[in-house]
Design a protein around this motif. Structure first.
Motif, short mmCIF file in Angstrom:
data_model
loop_
_atom_site.label_atom_id
_atom_site.label_comp_id
_atom_site.label_asym_id
_atom_site.label_seq_id
_atom_site.Cartn_x
_atom_site.Cartn_y
_atom_site.Cartn_z
N PRO A 72 0.81 -1.22 0.00
CA PRO A 72 0.00 0.00 0.00
C PRO A 72 0.84 1.26 0.00
O PRO A 72 0.55 2.21 -0.73
N ARG A 73 1.88 1.28 0.81
CA ARG A 73 2.70 2.49 0.89
C ARG A 73 3.41 2.77 -0.42
O ARG A 73 3.51 3.91 -0.86
N GLY A 74 3.93 1.70 -1.04
CA GLY A 74 4.62 1.88 -2.31
C GLY A 74 3.68 2.37 -3.40
O GLY A 74 4.04 3.24 -4.20
N LEU A 75 2.48 1.81 -3.42
CA LEU A 75 1.50 2.21 -4.42
C LEU A 75 1.08 3.66 -4.21
O LEU A 75 0.99 4.44 -5.15
N LEU A 76 0.84 4.02 -2.96
CA LEU A 76 0.43 5.39 -2.65
C LEU A 76 1.53 6.38 -3.03
O LEU A 76 1.27 7.44 -3.61
N ALA A 77 2.77 6.03 -2.71
CA ALA A 77 3.89 6.92 -3.03
C ALA A 77 4.04 7.10 -4.54
O ALA A 77 4.22 8.22 -5.03
N ALA A 78 3.95 5.99 -5.28
CA ALA A 78 4.08 6.07 -6.73
C ALA A 78 2.93 6.85 -7.35
O ALA A 78 3.14 7.70 -8.23
N GLY A 79 1.71 6.56 -6.91
CA GLY A 79 0.55 7.25 -7.46
C GLY A 79 0.54 8.72 -7.15
O GLY A 79 0.27 9.56 -8.00
N LEU A 80 0.84 9.05 -5.87
CA LEU A 80 0.86 10.46 -5.48
C LEU A 80 1.98 11.21 -6.20
O LEU A 80 1.80 12.35 -6.63
N GLY A 81 3.12 10.55 -6.35
CA GLY A 81 4.22 11.18 -7.07
C GLY A 81 3.86 11.47 -8.52
O GLY A 81 4.19 12.53 -9.06
N THR A 82 3.16 10.53 -9.16
CA THR A 82 2.74 10.73 -10.55
C THR A 82 1.76 11.88 -10.66
O THR A 82 1.87 12.73 -11.54
N ALA A 83 0.78 11.92 -9.74
CA ALA A 83 -0.21 13.01 -9.76
C ALA A 83 0.45 14.36 -9.53
O ALA A 83 0.12 15.35 -10.21
N LEU A 84 1.39 14.43 -8.60
CA LEU A 84 2.09 15.68 -8.34
C LEU A 84 2.94 16.10 -9.54
O LEU A 84 3.03 17.29 -9.87
N LEU A 85 3.55 15.13 -10.20
CA LEU A 85 4.35 15.42 -11.39
C LEU A 85 3.48 15.99 -12.51
O LEU A 85 3.83 16.97 -13.16
N LEU A 86 2.31 15.37 -12.70
CA LEU A 86 1.41 15.84 -13.75
C LEU A 86 0.91 17.25 -13.48
O LEU A 86 0.94 18.12 -14.34
N ALA A 87 0.43 17.46 -12.25
CA ALA A 87 -0.16 18.76 -11.89
C ALA A 87 0.89 19.84 -11.69
O ALA A 87 0.67 21.01 -12.02
N GLY A 88 2.04 19.46 -11.14
CA GLY A 88 3.04 20.45 -10.79
C GLY A 88 4.04 20.78 -11.87
O GLY A 88 4.61 21.88 -11.88
N VAL A 89 4.26 19.85 -12.81
CA VAL A 89 5.28 20.07 -13.84
C VAL A 89 4.70 19.96 -15.25
O VAL A 89 4.79 20.88 -16.05
N VAL A 90 4.07 18.82 -15.53
CA VAL A 90 3.60 18.56 -16.90
C VAL A 90 2.50 19.53 -17.30
O VAL A 90 2.37 19.89 -18.48
N SER A 91 1.70 20.00 -16.34
CA SER A 91 0.60 20.91 -16.66
C SER A 91 1.07 22.21 -17.32
O SER A 91 0.31 22.86 -18.02
N PHE A 92 2.34 22.58 -17.09
CA PHE A 92 2.87 23.79 -17.71
C PHE A 92 2.84 23.69 -19.23
O PHE A 92 2.76 24.70 -19.93
N TYR A 93 2.92 22.46 -19.74
CA TYR A 93 2.97 22.25 -21.19
C TYR A 93 1.60 21.97 -21.80
O TYR A 93 1.49 21.65 -22.97
N ALA A 94 0.54 22.08 -20.99
CA ALA A 94 -0.81 21.83 -21.51
C ALA A 94 -1.21 22.93 -22.49
O ALA A 94 -0.69 24.05 -22.44
N SER A 95 -2.12 22.60 -23.36
CA SER A 95 -2.61 23.57 -24.34
C SER A 95 -3.32 24.73 -23.66
O SER A 95 -4.08 24.53 -22.71
#
Length: 334
Positions: free
Chosen positions: A229-252
């Motif tokens: 559970p902890r590993g899954l939560l860490a990976a999932g939360l990290g992915t969501a933070l990456l998308l919202a915090g970094v990748v979103s800058f490149y959104a249309s």
């Protein structure tokens, strides 16, 4: 497809609010069973299932920040109803989308507050019911196998988005505040949202430096039973933070499907300013931070964090109130 205040009149918005409230109430009861017996549970308590369901809501929040180009001057973003329904079940899926829309409306002035019921009905209830029904229906008739699951999920996501566009058009036909021929609105809404539906069901693409690139893939929430559970939560939360915090800058930066149709057809003439327009996080940026990348990234990460906390809290309470599997034996006389 976030409907702003003033696009749909108050009586219809109120009626949609009643429908949304009823759907949420039913989903609260249904989610008790899903969180206790679904693929996220695997014999564990709320300490595991609630954060994982909250993680799904946070991921939907993150991917909704990633607008992708679908046509000249038009963008789209994932609605997330199909994703949530397939990963955590239809009842929990409705709650996930409702939490996301609530966070967006209150914190980021995205989607009207008086139109919250409209948005939950259109983007949450309709997309979840349509996508889950198609997904389960196709699995029953297709041969067993991973390819059938992939095809079923693709079709379910593809159809759910124009279905939501058609549902919005129906509400506009009943309570629209402007007088535009409904046929024109329906054609435009369904047409552009078919393209967005393709994006919903295909690997997400973003434009970076003039080229389309793949966005990071979501954490395998559905495979919760194979990871800690902890590993899954860490990976999932990290992915969501990456998308919202970094990748979103490149959104249309182009307007999304509803915004484009509203501007082209004139159905936004009576749209009202959002009640939370002065929020420190309005428009997915932090006031007083001039650096656009930093402002948007921090706002997105705050949104992910808030959605995880609120969503996990709600799902924890829902799971804990679930009827015990083994009720105590009766002590009455025989």
């Amino acid at each position: 497809m976030h409907v702003p205040d003033g696009m749909i009149n108050l009586p219809v918005s109120a009626a949609a609010g009643v429908v949304a409230a009823g759907a949420v109430a039913v989903s609260l009861r249904g989610a008790r069973r899903e969180l206790g017996s679904g693929p996220l549970a695997e014999g564990h308590g709320a300490e595991r299932t609630a954060p994982l369901a909250g993680l799904v809501a946070a991921f939907v929040f993150a991917v909704q920040m990633l607008n992708f180009p679908v046509a000249a001057g038009t963008s789209g973003h994932l609605l997330g109803g199909a994703l949530a329904a397939i990963l955590v079940g239809p009842y929990t899926g409705v709650l996930c989308i409702a939490v996301v829309l609530l966070m967006q409306g209150i914190l980021f002035a995205d989607g009207g507050l008086t139109a919250l019921g409209v948005n939950i009905t259109v983007m949450g209830v309709v997309t979840v019911i349509v996508s889950y029904g198609i997904f389960r229906g196709l699995l029953r008739i297709l041969p067993r196998g991973r390819r059938s699951v992939t095809v079923s999920a693709f079709v379910a996501a593809l159809v759910s988005v124009p279905a939501a566009a058609a549902a919005f058009t129906l509400l506009y036909a009943i309570g629209g505040t402007t007088h535009i021929p409904v046929g024109k609105v329906l054609t435009a809404m369904v047409g552009v949202h078919v393209l967005i539906g393709i994006g919903e069901s295909a690997p997400l693409k973003l434009r970076v430096g003039g080229e389309l690139v793949d966005a990071p893939a979501p954490a395998p929430v559905a495979a919760a039973s194979t990871r800690s559970p902890r590993g899954l939560l860490a990976a999932g939360l990290g992915t969501a933070l990456l998308l919202a915090g970094v990748v979103s800058f490149y959104a249309s930066a182009s307007p999304d499907g509803l915004e484009k149709v509203a501007a082209d057809k004139g159905i936004d003439r009576k749209v009202e300013e959002h009640a939370a327009a002065d929020s420190p996080l309005a428009d997915y940026g932090i006031k007083d931070i001039s650096n656009t990348r930093l402002s948007g990234g921090l706002a997105g990460m705050i949104g992910v964090g808030a959605t995880v906390v609120v969503g996990s809290g709600i799902f924890y309470v829902v799971h804990r109130r679930r009827t015990p599997a083994n009720p105590p034996l009766s002590t009455g006389r025989s």
